[in-house]
Write a protein that holds these residues in place. Sequence first.
Motif, PDB file in Angstrom:
ATOM      1  N   LEU A 149     -22.746   7.826  -8.248  1.00  0.00           N
ATOM      2  CA  LEU A 149     -24.125   7.365  -8.095  1.00  0.00           C
ATOM      3  C   LEU A 149     -24.170   6.044  -7.326  1.00  0.00           C
ATOM      4  O   LEU A 149     -25.037   5.850  -6.470  1.00  0.00           O
ATOM      5  N   LEU A 150     -23.246   5.143  -7.616  1.00  0.00           N
ATOM      6  CA  LEU A 150     -23.181   3.877  -6.878  1.00  0.00           C
ATOM      7  C   LEU A 150     -22.937   4.122  -5.400  1.00  0.00           C
ATOM      8  O   LEU A 150     -23.498   3.437  -4.538  1.00  0.00           O
ATOM      9  N   ALA A 151     -22.106   5.106  -5.096  1.00  0.00           N
ATOM     10  CA  ALA A 151     -21.811   5.419  -3.699  1.00  0.00           C
ATOM     11  C   ALA A 151     -23.032   5.979  -2.970  1.00  0.00           C
ATOM     12  O   ALA A 151     -23.170   5.815  -1.757  1.00  0.00           O
ATOM     13  N   GLN A 152     -23.926   6.630  -3.698  1.00  0.00           N
ATOM     14  CA  GLN A 152     -25.126   7.206  -3.092  1.00  0.00           C
ATOM     15  C   GLN A 152     -26.244   6.178  -2.923  1.00  0.00           C
ATOM     16  O   GLN A 152     -27.141   6.362  -2.083  1.00  0.00           O
ATOM     17  N   ALA A 153     -26.223   5.102  -3.705  1.00  0.00           N
ATOM     18  CA  ALA A 153     -27.315   4.126  -3.714  1.00  0.00           C
ATOM     19  C   ALA A 153     -27.324   3.292  -2.438  1.00  0.00           C
ATOM     20  O   ALA A 153     -26.288   3.094  -1.795  1.00  0.00           O
ATOM     21  N   ASP A 154     -28.492   2.771  -2.080  1.00  0.00           N
ATOM     22  CA  ASP A 154     -28.590   1.896  -0.903  1.00  0.00           C
ATOM     23  C   ASP A 154     -28.872   0.447  -1.271  1.00  0.00           C
ATOM     24  O   ASP A 154     -28.898  -0.425  -0.393  1.00  0.00           O
ATOM     25  N   LEU A 155     -29.081   0.171  -2.559  1.00  0.00           N
ATOM     26  CA  LEU A 155     -29.362  -1.212  -2.991  1.00  0.00           C
ATOM     27  C   LEU A 155     -28.900  -1.397  -4.422  1.00  0.00           C
ATOM     28  O   LEU A 155     -29.124  -0.523  -5.276  1.00  0.00           O
TER      29      LEU A 155
END
Length: 557
Positions: A269-275
């Motif tokens: 999920l962290l890898a998918q996030a932009d902020l």
Amino acid sequence: MSTQQPRHGGDLLVEVLRALDVEAAFGVVSVHNLPLVDALTHQLRWVPTRSESAAVNAADGYARANRTPGCAVTSTGTGAANAAGALVEALTAGSPVLHVTGQIPSEYLGQGRGVIHETRDQLGMLQACSVSAATVGTEASAAFAAAAGRLGCHPRGPVSLEWPIDLQYGETAPFELSAGGTAAYSTGSAEIPGPEDVALDRAAELIAAAERPLVWAGGGAVGANAQINDLVRQTGAGLFTSNAGRGVLPETDERVIGNFAASAAGAELLAQADLLISVGTHFRSNETRSYRLGVPPVHIQIDVDPAAVGRVYPVDVGILGDASVVLDALGQRLADSKPRTAPSWTAAITRARNQCRAQLRRDIGSYAGICDAMASVLGDRAPRVRDITIPNSSWGNRLLPVIDPSTNVVPRGGGIGQAVGMGIGAAVARPDEPTMVMVGDGGLAPQIGELATIAQENLPITVVVFDDGGYGVLRNTQDRHVGRRSGVDLLTPDFAALASTFDIAYANASTPDEFADAYQRATAARTPQLIRVDCTALGPMPVPFVPPVEVPRSAAT
């Protein structure tokens, strides 16, 4: 015919604690604190722990559960040194503990005569493990006013005062709050400069542009619960927490992924996030895969400590200030903007939340039933006190729900053998709630004498001992990285006989169902209880827990 006793230092200490809304003190009586213990016993509440380390742990647990300072009273020299390890834990956790220790008569200070209990540079030792330490002189009231004020300032942590015994017996001026209220403990942030408008404006721009935001809340976010809730609502973000930030939003909230950032689903999920908006977290090594965990490309970090900003992960915007103040100001800037998050991002957050928990339940096997039994019995405000043991490190720190952050009592520094003392303090702070203490057989051993304190005070504590015959965390570490075992297998006592010695009710559990029945009865009794969980009978976890520490390949044989 009774006569009025002359006023002395103990009366002053009672006044200080009452001004701080502290209703109990913990410690060990000594020739170098007699007047203090006398006043605390007859005017407040004195809880006699069996060791100085447990006294500070108890004061720490009291502070966390009560949201006020805690107080520990110890003796001089060896007694003060015994408290040092627990002071280090309170320092790590930022826990406001007032530690008052004795000192030899003032006329002999610094002479090295060998006065009983004398030690070299006691003050220097206290300064090393406290945010502030001082020697109380003839102006005792002023010294305590300064100490009380320091307890409410950032960075928070234990404040130690050493008090020569002759001056404790001397007459002291009444304790009064200063005109500005500096002696009153406060969770406010008057001593912290307000956040800069430029940083707030830039952060608001980045947040408004984000489509897949996440928030990571640490211990510095506790107390800003409402503001964190507003931030998550305004941005459409999911919420990770550190172990210290658990409960800043109830972990039953679907927006909360929780203390799972380092899990496979969390990392994805962290890898998918932009902020990423991080609030009051240290990004500790055991929560970031030893700092190898990836974070989103844009990072806004909020912290009261200038040194923390950018220390672990680079930042695009760093905002200095108390979390509640910064988030209030940020919320005002975001009030008219609508989150750009799509339903697919909300679904991704929910999916990660569910996957993290489902995978952990598979990894721990039958222990999931024990976690469920605890969760079904413990109310939202019941303290969950946990030592450093395999069940806690694997699932207690993540899967056992925390609704109220003040119930999340665990050694933040990772030191084993402190939970029983912390549980005593939490139970004194919340006598109407059943306190659960989760501990291993190895972690119980350093504070096994505190079972006597629990029994004497008739505290509503259920001590759950996970008995695996040694130091299970290190055993698993050696099995994985070294290939042979050293120093991890221990002789453990007959826990039924041990409980009987202190007149504590006892039960043994070999299955999740047996545990559920025993735990229900124990918490309902509201009296001291001890439950042994037979880890051998329960069987190993499908995936053995190995802590995220690095062991050089050269250590393997």
